[in-house]
Design a protein around this motif. Structure first.
Motif, PDB file in Angstrom:
ATOM      1  N   TYR A   1      -3.535   1.263   0.464  1.00 21.82           N
ATOM      2  CA  TYR A   1      -3.926  -0.084   0.884  1.00 21.82           C
ATOM      3  C   TYR A   1      -5.333  -0.444   0.408  1.00 21.82           C
ATOM      4  CZ  TYR A   1       0.261  -1.069   3.541  1.00 21.82           C
ATOM      5  OH  TYR A   1       1.566  -1.330   3.880  1.00 21.82           O
ATOM      6  N   GLU A   2      -6.206   0.533   0.330  1.00 22.88           N
ATOM      7  CA  GLU A   2      -7.538   0.261  -0.212  1.00 22.88           C
ATOM      8  C   GLU A   2      -7.441  -0.154  -1.674  1.00 22.88           C
ATOM      9  OE1 GLU A   2     -10.290   3.273   2.543  1.00 22.88           O
ATOM     10  OE2 GLU A   2      -9.453   3.979   0.645  1.00 22.88           O
ATOM     11  N   TYR A   3      -6.554   0.500  -2.412  1.00 19.51           N
ATOM     12  CA  TYR A   3      -6.350   0.116  -3.815  1.00 19.51           C
ATOM     13  C   TYR A   3      -5.774  -1.296  -3.891  1.00 19.51           C
ATOM     14  CZ  TYR A   3      -4.909   0.168  -8.684  1.00 19.51           C
ATOM     15  OH  TYR A   3      -4.769  -0.152 -10.014  1.00 19.51           O
ATOM     16  N   ALA A   4      -4.789  -1.584  -3.043  1.00 21.60           N
ATOM     17  CA  ALA A   4      -4.169  -2.906  -3.042  1.00 21.60           C
ATOM     18  C   ALA A   4      -5.185  -3.988  -2.675  1.00 21.60           C
ATOM     19  CB  ALA A   4      -2.990  -2.934  -2.079  1.00 21.60           C
ATOM     20  N   ALA A   5      -6.104  -3.666  -1.769  1.00 23.82           N
ATOM     21  CA  ALA A   5      -7.131  -4.630  -1.369  1.00 23.82           C
ATOM     22  C   ALA A   5      -8.076  -4.948  -2.525  1.00 23.82           C
ATOM     23  CB  ALA A   5      -7.919  -4.089  -0.183  1.00 23.82           C
ATOM     24  N   GLY A   6      -8.384  -3.941  -3.321  1.00 24.68           N
ATOM     25  CA  GLY A   6      -9.326  -4.140  -4.422  1.00 24.68           C
ATOM     26  C   GLY A   6      -8.699  -4.535  -5.732  1.00 24.68           C
ATOM     27  N   ASN A   7      -7.379  -4.344  -5.859  1.00 33.00           N
ATOM     28  CA  ASN A   7      -6.689  -4.613  -7.121  1.00 33.00           C
ATOM     29  C   ASN A   7      -5.370  -5.342  -6.867  1.00 33.00           C
ATOM     30  OD1 ASN A   7      -8.390  -2.639  -9.047  1.00 33.00           O
ATOM     31  ND2 ASN A   7      -7.928  -1.555  -7.148  1.00 33.00           N
ATOM     32  N   PRO A   8      -5.448  -6.575  -6.365  1.00 30.85           N
ATOM     33  CA  PRO A   8      -4.216  -7.270  -5.952  1.00 30.85           C
ATOM     34  C   PRO A   8      -3.195  -7.460  -7.061  1.00 30.85           C
ATOM     35  CG  PRO A   8      -6.108  -8.764  -5.950  1.00 30.85           C
ATOM     36  CD  PRO A   8      -6.649  -7.386  -6.094  1.00 30.85           C
TER      37      PRO A   8
ATOM     38  N   GLY B   1       0.806  -1.223   0.000  1.00 33.18           N
ATOM     39  CA  GLY B   1       0.000   0.000   0.000  1.00 33.18           C
ATOM     40  C   GLY B   1       0.832   1.262   0.000  1.00 33.18           C
ATOM     41  N   ILE B   2       1.996   1.195   0.619  1.00 32.30           N
ATOM     42  CA  ILE B   2       2.897   2.353   0.655  1.00 32.30           C
ATOM     43  C   ILE B   2       3.444   2.628  -0.736  1.00 32.30           C
ATOM     44  CG2 ILE B   2       5.055   3.233   1.632  1.00 32.30           C
ATOM     45  CD1 ILE B   2       4.422   1.270   4.036  1.00 32.30           C
ATOM     46  N   TYR B   3       3.850   1.560  -1.430  1.00 29.11           N
ATOM     47  CA  TYR B   3       4.384   1.723  -2.781  1.00 29.11           C
ATOM     48  C   TYR B   3       3.290   2.141  -3.763  1.00 29.11           C
ATOM     49  CZ  TYR B   3       8.836  -0.157  -1.250  1.00 29.11           C
ATOM     50  OH  TYR B   3      10.040  -0.325  -0.599  1.00 29.11           O
ATOM     51  N   VAL B   4       2.066   1.677  -3.524  1.00 30.82           N
ATOM     52  CA  VAL B   4       0.941   2.108  -4.359  1.00 30.82           C
ATOM     53  C   VAL B   4       0.704   3.607  -4.177  1.00 30.82           C
ATOM     54  CG1 VAL B   4      -1.561   1.944  -4.693  1.00 30.82           C
ATOM     55  CG2 VAL B   4      -0.207  -0.139  -4.448  1.00 30.82           C
ATOM     56  N   ALA B   5       0.726   4.063  -2.926  1.00 28.03           N
ATOM     57  CA  ALA B   5       0.525   5.492  -2.653  1.00 28.03           C
ATOM     58  C   ALA B   5       1.599   6.333  -3.326  1.00 28.03           C
ATOM     59  CB  ALA B   5       0.528   5.735  -1.144  1.00 28.03           C
ATOM     60  N   GLN B   6       2.794   5.796  -3.400  1.00 25.94           N
ATOM     61  CA  GLN B   6       3.894   6.489  -4.069  1.00 25.94           C
ATOM     62  C   GLN B   6       3.674   6.522  -5.577  1.00 25.94           C
ATOM     63  OE1 GLN B   6       6.232   8.607  -2.977  1.00 25.94           O
ATOM     64  NE2 GLN B   6       7.833   7.245  -2.211  1.00 25.94           N
ATOM     65  N   GLU B   7       3.388   5.361  -6.149  1.00 27.53           N
ATOM     66  CA  GLU B   7       3.239   5.236  -7.601  1.00 27.53           C
ATOM     67  C   GLU B   7       2.001   5.963  -8.125  1.00 27.53           C
ATOM     68  OE1 GLU B   7       3.775   3.954 -11.583  1.00 27.53           O
ATOM     69  OE2 GLU B   7       5.162   4.033  -9.888  1.00 27.53           O
ATOM     70  N   LYS B   8       0.917   5.887  -7.388  1.00 26.69           N
ATOM     71  CA  LYS B   8      -0.341   6.498  -7.836  1.00 26.69           C
ATOM     72  C   LYS B   8      -0.411   8.001  -7.563  1.00 26.69           C
ATOM     73  CE  LYS B   8      -2.763   2.944  -9.393  1.00 26.69           C
ATOM     74  NZ  LYS B   8      -3.327   2.920 -10.763  1.00 26.69           N
TER      75      LYS B   8
END
Length: 338
Positions: A257-264, A57-64
């Motif tokens: 983390y919400e994105y990671a939960a919905g888009n593994p 989720g941390i890396y998603v927040a960075q990338e997104k």
């Protein structure tokens, strides 16, 4: 012909003006972006370990761009030898990752470390005992007479003793082998008959390797052991002085983390892009499992239930596993997670 030339001249002039306008716009846009970056509030986030799916989720927040949208410039680093919590406590990083069980010592010492847990990465404790099925350890009491790899933590061994004896086993007859298990598959094929693992990584790895195993989750063996593991911690002084920035940081992490939960699958790709040396198949499989654990049955990502948090620390108090008794609600707050 003169009319044609006039039209062409007008068109060229218009194009030239448009091009100049576009160039000026691009320059302004670049300048704004540079200014925005310079004005962003810098935050250092230190991991608890090498990057893995607990951190997606941390890396998603960075990338997104969730951090950028929140006006933050976040650096994600790996922990020093003395761990993430000491670095956060010293002010070397504003936020980090640790576990409720290992944080107990930080909170109960004569000089408590100035850190506080502010969000749960996973809603439930996904750790447990794993062994090869052929060893017959299908309940904790049957660990008696078998070997177990220990990292020699008093809390670790007290938890193990509790579940073994609760199931009718004799803990004194468990063969404790002091060793650090780096390769779970190799260890189980050698002289280590049982290991404490987190299923989301090592359990998935065992499945991928085709091992036939018994996995006994601690949360199932004793609900008191359904503590929070891992959690995000923050430096107390920083958070007190910067409450809005702390909330903005956690809001961006929550979105990740919400994105990671919905888009593994997509989230796994983002982690692999950031850390390409990771095993792609393991990351994808692990992400598929953990996507269901980030929020699980909670009202929102990051939620820490006071009853579960206090229940585990009360157990530590009762069993004298901490230097000084931990007060109710010691070490966590939900004030910054909205």
């Amino acid at each position: 012909m003169k009319k044609f030339m006039a039209v062409m001249l007008s068109a060229c002039m218009a194009f030239s003006l448009c091009a100049c306008g576009n160039t000026a716009t691009e320059r302004n846009s670049d300048a704004t972006a540079e200014k925005s970056t310079k004005n962003s509030k810098k935050i250092t986030m230190v991991l608890d370990w090498t990057p893995n799916t607990n951190h997606t989720g941390i890396y998603v927040a960075q990338e997104k761009g969730y951090f950028k949208e929140a006006g933050l410039d976040v650096s994600v680093i790996q922990p020093p030898d003395d761990g993430a919590t000491d670095l956060v406590a010293s002010g070397g990083a504003e936020f980090g990752i640790d576990f409720q069980d290992t944080l107990a010592a930080a909170f109960s010492s004569d000089s408590p470390l100035p850190v506080t847990a502010v969000a749960a990465i996973l809603q439930h404790n996904t750790s447990g005992l794993i062994s090869l099925k052929k060893k017959g350890i299908d309940s904790p009491g049957k660990l008696e007479g078998h070997s177990y790899a220990t990292w020699d933590s008093p809390i670790e061994q007290a938890v193990l003793k509790n579940v073994v004896e609760k199931d009718g086993g004799d803990f004194s007859r468990v063969k404790l082998i002091s060793t650090y298990v780096e390769d779970i598959v190799a260890a189980l094929h050698a002289d280590i008959e049982s290991v404490w693992i987190y299923y989301g990584w090592d359990g998935v790895k065992c499945d991928m390797e085709g091992l036939s195993t018994n996995f006994l989750p601690f949360a199932d063996m004793n609900p008191t052991f359904d503590y929070y593991s891992p959690v995000i911690i923050g430096n107390n002084d920083y958070m007190k002085k910067n409450p809005d920035t702390t909330k903005a940081f956690l809001s961006a992490v929550k979105k990740g983390y919400e994105y990671a939960a919905g888009n593994p699958s997509d989230a796994a790709d983002i982690l692999l892009k950031a850390v390409p040396e990771l095993d792609e198949k393991l990351v994808q499989k692990s992400q598929e499992y953990l996507s269901k654990q980030y929020i699980a049955d909670a009202a929102q990502w990051g939620e820490i239930d006071a009853n579960r948090w206090n229940g585990f620390y009360q157990w530590l108090n009762e069993n004298k596993l901490v230097d000084n008794a931990l007060d109710e609600n010691a070490g966590f707050t939900m004030d910054y997670l909205k």
